[in-house]
Design a protein around this motif. Structure first.
Motif, mmCIF file in Angstrom:
data_model
loop_
_atom_site.group_PDB
_atom_site.id
_atom_site.type_symbol
_atom_site.label_atom_id
_atom_site.label_comp_id
_atom_site.label_asym_id
_atom_site.label_seq_id
_atom_site.Cartn_x
_atom_site.Cartn_y
_atom_site.Cartn_z
ATOM 1 N N ALA A 287 0.805 -1.479 0.300
ATOM 2 C CA ALA A 287 0.060 -0.187 0.313
ATOM 3 C C ALA A 287 1.242 1.040 0.036
ATOM 4 C CB ALA A 287 -0.749 0.357 1.610
ATOM 5 N N LEU A 288 1.942 0.926 0.759
ATOM 6 C CA LEU A 288 2.837 2.243 1.308
ATOM 7 C C LEU A 288 3.296 2.555 -0.337
ATOM 8 C CD1 LEU A 288 4.303 5.078 2.040
ATOM 9 C CD2 LEU A 288 5.463 3.456 3.583
ATOM 10 N N ALA A 289 3.971 1.372 -0.697
ATOM 11 C CA ALA A 289 4.828 1.045 -2.324
ATOM 12 C C ALA A 289 4.186 2.071 -3.019
ATOM 13 C CB ALA A 289 5.306 0.078 -2.821
ATOM 14 N N ARG A 290 2.167 2.038 -2.820
ATOM 15 C CA ARG A 290 1.305 2.466 -4.100
ATOM 16 C C ARG A 290 1.493 3.715 -4.114
ATOM 17 N NH1 ARG A 290 -2.436 -2.976 -3.926
ATOM 18 N NH2 ARG A 290 -1.067 -3.875 -5.826
ATOM 19 N N LEU A 291 1.537 4.626 -2.712
ATOM 20 C CA LEU A 291 1.373 5.958 -2.703
ATOM 21 C C LEU A 291 2.968 6.446 -2.996
ATOM 22 C CD1 LEU A 291 -0.445 6.073 1.375
ATOM 23 C CD2 LEU A 291 -1.552 6.359 -1.186
ATOM 24 N N TYR A 292 3.630 6.186 -3.197
ATOM 25 C CA TYR A 292 5.187 6.671 -4.366
ATOM 26 C C TYR A 292 4.625 6.335 -5.265
ATOM 27 C CZ TYR A 292 7.739 7.012 0.383
ATOM 28 O OH TYR A 292 8.658 7.755 1.670
ATOM 29 N N ARG A 293 4.044 5.415 -5.236
ATOM 30 C CA ARG A 293 3.722 5.576 -7.337
ATOM 31 C C ARG A 293 2.822 6.952 -7.615
ATOM 32 N NH1 ARG A 293 4.389 4.374 -11.001
ATOM 33 N NH2 ARG A 293 2.311 2.784 -11.892
ATOM 34 N N ARG A 294 1.637 7.080 -7.139
ATOM 35 C CA ARG A 294 1.573 8.338 -7.002
ATOM 36 C C ARG A 294 1.898 9.625 -6.548
ATOM 37 N NH1 ARG A 294 -2.838 4.107 -5.353
ATOM 38 N NH2 ARG A 294 -3.070 5.343 -3.484
ATOM 39 N N GLY A 295 2.135 9.382 -5.206
ATOM 40 C CA GLY A 295 2.946 10.524 -4.908
ATOM 41 C C GLY A 295 1.859 11.106 -3.862
ATOM 42 N N GLU A 296 1.014 10.134 -3.391
ATOM 43 C CA GLU A 296 -0.254 10.763 -2.647
ATOM 44 C C GLU A 296 0.268 10.280 -1.072
ATOM 45 O OE1 GLU A 296 -4.875 9.515 -2.592
ATOM 46 O OE2 GLU A 296 -3.185 8.769 -3.629
ATOM 47 N N GLY A 297 -0.081 11.762 -0.516
ATOM 48 C CA GLY A 297 0.398 11.548 0.683
ATOM 49 C C GLY A 297 1.679 11.270 0.936
ATOM 50 N N VAL A 298 2.636 11.762 -0.214
ATOM 51 C CA VAL A 298 4.327 11.596 -0.177
ATOM 52 C C VAL A 298 5.068 11.387 -1.634
ATOM 53 C CG1 VAL A 298 4.236 9.259 1.385
ATOM 54 C CG2 VAL A 298 4.209 9.172 -0.996
ATOM 55 N N GLU A 299 6.167 12.534 -1.613
ATOM 56 C CA GLU A 299 6.568 12.545 -2.482
ATOM 57 C C GLU A 299 6.983 11.559 -3.225
ATOM 58 O OE1 GLU A 299 9.570 15.336 -2.897
ATOM 59 O OE2 GLU A 299 9.311 16.271 -1.312
ATOM 60 N N GLU A 300 6.470 11.580 -4.680
ATOM 61 C CA GLU A 300 6.376 10.832 -6.433
ATOM 62 C C GLU A 300 7.451 10.068 -5.896
ATOM 63 O OE1 GLU A 300 6.087 10.026 -10.532
ATOM 64 O OE2 GLU A 300 4.552 11.172 -9.435
ATOM 65 N N ASP A 301 7.894 8.908 -5.715
ATOM 66 C CA ASP A 301 9.547 8.053 -5.649
ATOM 67 C C ASP A 301 9.735 6.599 -6.397
ATOM 68 O OD1 ASP A 301 11.847 6.586 -4.505
ATOM 69 O OD2 ASP A 301 12.016 7.898 -3.429
ATOM 70 N N ALA A 305 8.939 2.951 -4.080
ATOM 71 C CA ALA A 305 7.801 1.657 -4.339
ATOM 72 C C ALA A 305 8.230 0.849 -4.912
ATOM 73 C CB ALA A 305 6.981 2.167 -5.986
ATOM 74 N N PHE A 306 9.383 0.592 -5.678
ATOM 75 C CA PHE A 306 10.376 -0.652 -6.353
ATOM 76 C C PHE A 306 10.410 -1.951 -5.018
ATOM 77 C CE2 PHE A 306 13.513 -3.129 -7.857
ATOM 78 C CZ PHE A 306 13.466 -3.988 -8.966
ATOM 79 N N ASN A 307 11.371 -0.732 -4.378
ATOM 80 C CA ASN A 307 12.027 -1.569 -3.356
ATOM 81 C C ASN A 307 10.836 -1.984 -2.188
ATOM 82 O OD1 ASN A 307 14.411 -1.213 -4.004
ATOM 83 N ND2 ASN A 307 14.766 1.368 -3.135
ATOM 84 N N LEU A 308 9.956 -0.996 -1.899
ATOM 85 C CA LEU A 308 9.471 -1.392 -1.278
ATOM 86 C C LEU A 308 8.505 -3.097 -1.757
ATOM 87 C CD1 LEU A 308 7.238 1.793 0.144
ATOM 88 C CD2 LEU A 308 8.076 -0.525 1.628
ATOM 89 N N LEU A 309 7.636 -3.257 -2.989
ATOM 90 C CA LEU A 309 7.197 -4.551 -3.239
ATOM 91 C C LEU A 309 7.958 -5.612 -3.932
ATOM 92 C CD1 LEU A 309 6.139 -2.392 -6.831
ATOM 93 C CD2 LEU A 309 4.013 -3.046 -5.105
ATOM 94 N N LYS A 310 9.036 -5.092 -3.919
ATOM 95 C CA LYS A 310 10.016 -6.136 -4.134
ATOM 96 C C LYS A 310 10.616 -6.945 -2.837
ATOM 97 C CE LYS A 310 14.643 -7.871 -6.194
ATOM 98 N NZ LYS A 310 15.442 -7.597 -6.839
ATOM 99 N N THR A 311 10.626 -5.840 -1.711
ATOM 100 C CA THR A 311 10.499 -6.719 -0.278
ATOM 101 C C THR A 311 9.142 -7.302 0.154
ATOM 102 O OG1 THR A 311 12.434 -4.581 0.334
ATOM 103 C CG2 THR A 311 10.606 -6.318 2.031
ATOM 104 N N ALA A 312 8.079 -6.860 -0.097
ATOM 105 C CA ALA A 312 6.764 -7.306 -0.073
ATOM 106 C C ALA A 312 6.817 -8.952 -0.846
ATOM 107 C CB ALA A 312 4.599 -6.610 -0.036
ATOM 108 N N ALA A 313 6.518 -8.491 -2.241
ATOM 109 C CA ALA A 313 6.983 -9.869 -3.294
ATOM 110 C C ALA A 313 7.791 -11.358 -2.773
ATOM 111 C CB ALA A 313 7.050 -9.319 -4.700
ATOM 112 N N LEU A 314 8.235 -10.575 -2.298
ATOM 113 C CA LEU A 314 9.473 -11.554 -1.563
ATOM 114 C C LEU A 314 9.035 -12.933 -0.615
ATOM 115 C CD1 LEU A 314 13.367 -9.987 -2.341
ATOM 116 C CD2 LEU A 314 12.225 -12.403 -3.302
ATOM 117 N N GLN A 315 8.354 -12.098 -0.493
ATOM 118 C CA GLN A 315 7.328 -12.370 1.090
ATOM 119 C C GLN A 315 6.433 -13.083 0.722
ATOM 120 O OE1 GLN A 315 6.261 -10.361 4.795
ATOM 121 N NE2 GLN A 315 7.154 -8.518 3.651
ATOM 122 N N GLY A 316 6.215 -13.245 -0.514
ATOM 123 C CA GLY A 316 4.891 -14.567 -1.586
ATOM 124 C C GLY A 316 3.826 -13.384 -1.635
ATOM 125 N N PHE A 317 3.239 -12.188 -1.170
ATOM 126 C CA PHE A 317 2.376 -11.698 -1.659
ATOM 127 C C PHE A 317 1.968 -11.258 -3.075
ATOM 128 C CE2 PHE A 317 -0.060 -7.701 -0.387
ATOM 129 C CZ PHE A 317 -1.307 -8.279 0.013
#
Length: 439
Positions: A287-301, A305-317
């Motif tokens: 969810a936080l990665a998607r906020l970074y993707r859109r720049g919503e509530g945080v500065e777009e980065d 976003a990629f790093n957060l998604l990879k961390t979650a993906a490696l958990q099998g989510f």
């Protein structure tokens, strides 16, 4: 790879059969008739086995959705794999009758056996019938009789254990109160009673039991056994979040992002997601990665976003794996890598993520990251379409219209376009218009 669904034309015999009482069937029909299908579909897609079971029932009866055995079987399969014993039994019976799935005695017995072991007593009668009338096997009958006897003894023991647990709860033990509430909520060994579940969760939550606070918030948010109250849900999530409970931090973040029960505040949502993400909670990381993707509530980065998604993906989510596939496909926060995109889509698709299945179908259709294969493209589109994906339904229509991987069949194309168009999918509506069908 075996396709998730197999279209089979067969007349429907109620899965309850002789053991299903008319009153119970009428009650089920009344319950399904009042269902908000879109809300139920959203819940089912999130992985809720009870909602998946109900979606299967709706498709079996054609109530508010397409009357289709294959779609029913697909939903029963998801619920069955999630451990729902009723769905396991229904899927087993469908395999016995070739309704929406291939006729398969081994698969039928496997699912009926799991249902029986899971406490679905009617499944024992199905097994006895099979081993006395279809494939006579006295030894198998005796085996299942012994299993049934053992299960009944276990249920009696559960009842005795519940009495002991209830005594502890009445004495003020918060953990026991929460466990009693859970038994009432899930109907484990006792009749389901949401009002009792609420009362016992409240008793434990008032003592500071963080899981009880979180579960009670869930009841208020969903309106399960209580009047739906997002504000009250937010308050209980806050109490658990203040104790560092990651799931509640994430859930409260969702409420702030949507403005449910609290004033909408994307920055507050991002902060709560961050707290939960730090604890390793994959949903919050995604969810936080998607906020970074859109720049919503945080500065777009995109890199963050990629790093957060990879961390979650490696958990099998699954949702994180699918979103990571998108990052690789389009080069967000990383270099474009179609092979990596396919790999992550595949992982998510195999967990039943409909969007990943549709994306994977596109990759096979376009030959990106894999050899072009219209047959596999169609298979993955069908998997997604069985979950109600309008995009996938439209793409199946395109495949039939132009004969990609299947014989060209304009009428079959129309059928799939209509399914997508009925969900409001604009491109499908335009495709129908191009075929001369007025919307």
């Amino acid at each position: 790879m075996t396709a998730l669904v197999t279209l089979v034309c067969a007349s429907w015999l109620h899965i309850g059969e002789a053991d299903a009482q008319t009153s119970a069937s009428a009650a089920q029909h009344a319950s399904l008739a009042s269902v908000d299908v879109q809300s139920l579909l959203k819940t089912a897609r999130s992985g809720d086995a009870i909602a998946q079971l109900k979606m299967g029932d709706l498709h079996m009866q054609g109530r508010g959705v397409l009357h289709n055995y294959s779609l029913a079987a697909a939903w029963y399969s998801k619920a069955a794999k999630g451990g729902n014993a009723k769905a396991q039994r229904k899927l087993g019976l469908m395999h016995l009758r070739a309704e929406g799935v291939a006729l398969s005695y081994p698969d039928a017995i496997m699912w009926l056996g799991r249902a029986a072991h899971g406490g679905e007593l009617a499944a024992f009668q199905d097994l006895y019938h099979h081993y006395t009338s279809v494939e006579p096997d006295p030894a198998a009958v005796q085996k299942w009789q012994e299993v049934e006897a053992g299960l009944k003894q276990s249920l009696e023991q559960d009842n005795e254990n519940f009495a002991e647990l209830l005594d502890k709860a009445k004495a003020g033990d918060a953990v026991a109160q929460r466990r009693v509430a859970l038994r009432y909520e899930k109907g484990r060994g006792i009749s389901r009673d949401f009002a009792a579940a609420r009362d016992w969760y409240l008793a434990a939550a008032d003592q500071g039991d963080v899981r009880a606070q979180d579960n009670l918030a869930d009841l208020y948010l969903a309106g399960t056994g209580v009047e739906r109250d997002s504000a009250r849900a937010a308050r209980w999530y806050q109490k658990a979040a203040d104790q560092g409970f990651a799931r509640s931090q994430y859930s409260l973040g969702v409420l702030y992002l949507k403005g449910l029960g609290v004033e909408q505040d994307a920055e507050r949502a991002a902060d709560l997601y961050r707290q939960a993400a730090t604890s390793g909670y994959a949903r919050a990381q995604t969810a936080l990665a998607r906020l970074y993707r859109r720049g919503e509530g945080v500065e777009e980065d995109q890199g963050q976003a990629f790093n957060l998604l990879k961390t979650a993906a490696l958990q099998g989510f699954g949702p994180a794996q699918r979103s990571l596939g998108v990052m690789y496909q389009f080069g967000y926060g990383t270099e474009i890598d179609d092979v990596a995109a396919v790999s992550w889509y595949q992982k998510a698709a195999e967990q039943g993520d409909a969007k990943a299945q549709e994306n994977l179908g596109f990759m096979y259709q376009a030959g990106r990251g894999v050899d072009k294969d219209y047959g596999l493209a169609m298979e993955w589109y069908r998997n997604a379409a069985s979950q109600g994906s309008a995009r996938a339904q439209n793409k199946i229509g395109v495949m039939y219209q132009f004969g990609k991987g299947v014989g060209a069949d304009v009428e079959e194309a129309r059928r799939w376009y209509r399914l997508a168009a009925d969900q409001g999918y604009k491109q499908a509506q335009l495709n129908l218009e191009a075929l001369g069908e007025v919307q």
